[in-house]
Design a protein around this motif. Structure first.
Motif, PDB file in Angstrom:
ATOM      1  N   ARG A  27       0.844  -1.182   0.000  1.00  0.00           N
ATOM      2  CA  ARG A  27       0.000   0.000   0.000  1.00  0.00           C
ATOM      3  C   ARG A  27       0.887   1.243   0.000  1.00  0.00           C
ATOM      4  NH1 ARG A  27      -2.766  -2.842   4.436  1.00  0.00           N
ATOM      5  NH2 ARG A  27      -4.680  -3.787   3.668  1.00  0.00           N
ATOM      6  N   SER A  28       0.382   2.327  -0.524  1.00  0.00           N
ATOM      7  CA  SER A  28       1.135   3.571  -0.573  1.00  0.00           C
ATOM      8  C   SER A  28       0.986   4.317   0.746  1.00  0.00           C
ATOM      9  CB  SER A  28       0.627   4.437  -1.727  1.00  0.00           C
ATOM     10  OG  SER A  28       1.304   5.675  -1.761  1.00  0.00           O
TER      11      SER A  28
ATOM     12  N   SER B 120       5.203   7.042   7.315  1.00  0.00           N
ATOM     13  CA  SER B 120       4.625   5.709   7.457  1.00  0.00           C
ATOM     14  C   SER B 120       5.661   4.714   7.954  1.00  0.00           C
ATOM     15  CB  SER B 120       4.048   5.251   6.110  1.00  0.00           C
ATOM     16  OG  SER B 120       3.523   3.943   6.202  1.00  0.00           O
ATOM     17  N   THR B 121       6.885   4.818   7.426  1.00  0.00           N
ATOM     18  CA  THR B 121       7.961   3.917   7.852  1.00  0.00           C
ATOM     19  C   THR B 121       8.345   4.161   9.301  1.00  0.00           C
ATOM     20  OG1 THR B 121       8.827   3.815   5.593  1.00  0.00           O
ATOM     21  CG2 THR B 121      10.323   3.176   7.371  1.00  0.00           C
TER      22      THR B 121
ATOM     23  N   LEU C 122       5.650   2.608  11.417  1.00  0.00           N
ATOM     24  CA  LEU C 122       5.710   1.155  11.311  1.00  0.00           C
ATOM     25  C   LEU C 122       6.846   0.603  12.168  1.00  0.00           C
ATOM     26  CD1 LEU C 122       4.605  -1.395   9.841  1.00  0.00           C
ATOM     27  CD2 LEU C 122       6.339  -0.989   8.110  1.00  0.00           C
ATOM     28  N   GLN C 123       7.991   1.247  12.104  1.00  0.00           N
ATOM     29  CA  GLN C 123       9.137   0.798  12.901  1.00  0.00           C
ATOM     30  C   GLN C 123       8.906   1.004  14.383  1.00  0.00           C
ATOM     31  OE1 GLN C 123      12.315   3.043  11.056  1.00  0.00           O
ATOM     32  NE2 GLN C 123      12.842   1.366   9.683  1.00  0.00           N
ATOM     33  N   ALA C 124       8.277   2.131  14.746  1.00  0.00           N
ATOM     34  CA  ALA C 124       8.022   2.405  16.166  1.00  0.00           C
ATOM     35  C   ALA C 124       7.054   1.384  16.755  1.00  0.00           C
ATOM     36  CB  ALA C 124       7.467   3.822  16.325  1.00  0.00           C
TER      37      ALA C 124
ATOM     38  N   LEU D   9      -4.304   2.725   8.153  1.00  0.00           N
ATOM     39  CA  LEU D   9      -3.765   4.012   8.572  1.00  0.00           C
ATOM     40  C   LEU D   9      -2.958   4.582   7.413  1.00  0.00           C
ATOM     41  CD1 LEU D   9      -2.559   3.081  12.161  1.00  0.00           C
ATOM     42  CD2 LEU D   9      -4.658   4.282  11.538  1.00  0.00           C
ATOM     43  N   GLN D  10      -3.345   5.760   6.945  1.00  0.00           N
ATOM     44  CA  GLN D  10      -2.680   6.390   5.803  1.00  0.00           C
ATOM     45  C   GLN D  10      -1.946   7.628   6.273  1.00  0.00           C
ATOM     46  OE1 GLN D  10      -5.284   7.489   2.621  1.00  0.00           O
ATOM     47  NE2 GLN D  10      -3.671   8.351   1.359  1.00  0.00           N
TER      48      GLN D  10
END
Length: 533
Positions: A234-235, A259-260, A263-265, A251-252
């Motif tokens: 997904r973008s 986003s990265t 995601l990492q957190a 979640l956009q």
């Protein structure tokens, strides 16, 4: 798409970025999105939605609902009203045009149905005339907060069709009549109308607040960046799934970098909780049954990296086995309900391609703001395979390069611990019609003996193995270097499960090499029994 800046809240992670923006979407990946605020703690991810709360006065009506609408260029607020104080009837929402304002009006229609309009942008309008409410809505700006009290019974005048004549003897215009819908869906215009009276000090006051809507526990949770049933990213989006199956939906974020970061957190907190859970499990297990690592991965059917009908599985490295579950094991009995179990020393871990270089390059492009289409990502990136006996394999995909690195290191450690525990493994084989025993020993190397008498036929150290070849079915040729005459000697053997034997040889040799590497040994933490051995 309009975005509202919100504040990100973290716990014990002051280096994480703040001031991010996020949209909250439907799982069906439609265009219906709305702004949310995320709050991340060690144990949970909380989604907060903008709502209106009573901050002054009495708000005894528990059936009040509030919603924030944004005025559209075409269609206005997407609703019409009827009623007014001049006719002793409440102002109610008479019609909602879902195609005008999307998700916001959809929320209003689902939560309120037909309702009495109580307030507009914090101003109480329960005693206002129809004209006053229309004027207030038209001049309220691009963002309007409406407070509605749910009506269990639809007023009789609301049941009249649009444009019906009213029973009242009042000869007022169609616009001011409470029996007619307000025109143009309450678009803003220059028409003059009386302003509603200012609220008194005793009337309730409403303010916008970010309120908790969804809270997902992160223990045993997982994240997913991929579109369901595909290998397409997904973008700037991902989902978070809790242990019980509840999810954040999609979640956009504004950028791929944001986003990265999130995601990492979130993944960091999930992994931290996983490690704490592993310590609790190991506290009550013997040294031979310790959990090395466990977590979620997406399995590709039949070993194909093209994930079309993929399914998430919970994997675990514990004691002598590699487990594949449909869901995380919670109780001791759950560990006996694994979908598949393999002996660690008979499986081979394989990473697909140069994942680290690819992922680092992707991260660099994201933070530099360079264009990158997630649809172009190679489907093999961030994948690993578990090769088992008889040529079978399982292929799994993870979300981050750090996840792949953890799985690789954990698998190496788990195999090393299992080889040290096992010390030796013997397989039945045959050579020239004779039944033999082939033994792989951590200390002495390879030994072949007769099946009945157990007399030793030959023995070689691990270092004397110089090569091998097999027919891919049952037969293998092992090439050893004679320690005395330095000549190459070939031993041909036949096994019922040749792949398992070759993987076992690989595991023992890898463990032997690792035991001689001080860097590897110093970086590991092994139970006492393994250290003593």
């Amino acid at each position: 798409m309009h975005l509202t800046t919100v504040f990100w809240l973290f716990q014990n992670n002051s280096d994480w970025p703040k001031g991010r923006c996020c949209n909250y979407g439907l799982r069906q990946e439609t265009n219906n999105t709305y702004d949310v605020c995320l709050k991340l703690t060690k144990e949970a991810l909380t989604i907060q939605k903008l709502d209106v709360v009573c901050t002054r006065g009495s708000d005894s009506q528990l059936n009040h609902r509030t919603v924030v609408l944004r005025r559209q260029a075409a269609g206005g607020l997407g609703l019409s009203i009827k009623g007014g104080a001049e006719h002793k009837v409440p102002v109610v929402i008479s019609k909602i045009f879902k195609d005008q304002v999307g998700k916001m009006v959809f929320i209003l229609s689902q939560s309120c149905g037909s309702g009495n309009v109580c307030g507009v942008n914090g101003i109480n309008v329960e005693h206002c005339t129809h004209e006053e409410v229309v004027h207030l809505l038209r001049t309220a700006g691009d963002e309007v907060t409406i407070t509605v009290r749910y009506l269990r019974e639809v007023p009789s005048f609301l049941k009249l069709p649009l444009g019906s004549p009213g029973p009242s003897s009042d000869q007022s215009s169609r616009v001011s009549s409470p029996l007619f819908d307000s025109g143009l869906h309450l678009n803003g215009n220059s028409n003059t109308a009386p302003s509603p009276p200012s609220p008194s000090a005793n009337e309730p006051k409403y303010e916008k607040r970010w309120l908790d809507a969804v809270s997902l526990p992160l223990l045993m949770a997982r994240v997913s960046r991929y579109k369901a049933g595909t290998d397409k990213l997904r973008s700037n989006c991902f989902e978070v799934f809790a242990f019980d199956g509840a999810s954040t939906n999609i979640l956009q974020f504004c950028t791929a970098a944001e986003s990265t970061d999130w995601l990492q957190a979130i993944s960091t907190n999930i992994n931290a909780l996983t490690q704490e859970n592993i310590k609790i499990i190991n506290k009550y297990c013997s040294s031979d049954d310790q959990v090395v690592y466990m977590g979620w991965a997406c399995e590709s059917p039949e070993g194909s990296v093209a994930v079309r009908t993929s399914a998430y599985k919970f994997l675990a490295l514990r004691g002598p086995s590699f487990y594949i579950f449909r869901g995380p094991p919670v109780s001791a009995a759950d560990w006996g309900q694994a979908e598949t179990t393999y002996h660690l020393y008979e499986v081979l871990f394989k990473v697909h391609k140069l994942w680290m270089a690819e992922d680092c390059w992707l991260q660099a492009r994201l933070y530099l703001g360079l264009e990158h289409s997630p649809e172009q990502q190679d489907s093999e990136s961030l994948c690993f395979s578990i090769l088992v006996g008889h040529g079978q394999s399982h292929t799994f995909r993870v979300e981050l390069a750090s996840d792949l690195a953890v799985w690789e290191k954990s698998f190496q450690r788990a195999v090393f611990m299992e080889v040290l525990r096992l010390r030796s493994k013997t397989y039945m084989c045959s050579s020239q019609g004779n039944v033999l025993c082939f033994t792989i020993d951590f200390e002495s190397g390879f030994t072949c003996s007769e099946g009945s008498s157990k007399s030793i036929l030959w023995r070689y150290k691990f270092s004397q193995l110089k090569g091998s070849s097999d027919d891919g079915k049952t037969r293998v040729k092992l090439l050893f270097k004679n320690a005395e005459n330095k000549q190459i000697e070939m031993k041909e053997l036949e096994f019922a499960n040749l792949t398992a034997v070759l993987h076992c040889i690989h595991s023992f040799i890898a463990a032997k090499v690792a035991s001689m590497d001080p860097v590897f040994m110093s970086s590991q933490s092994f139970p006492g029994s393994y250290m003593n051995s």
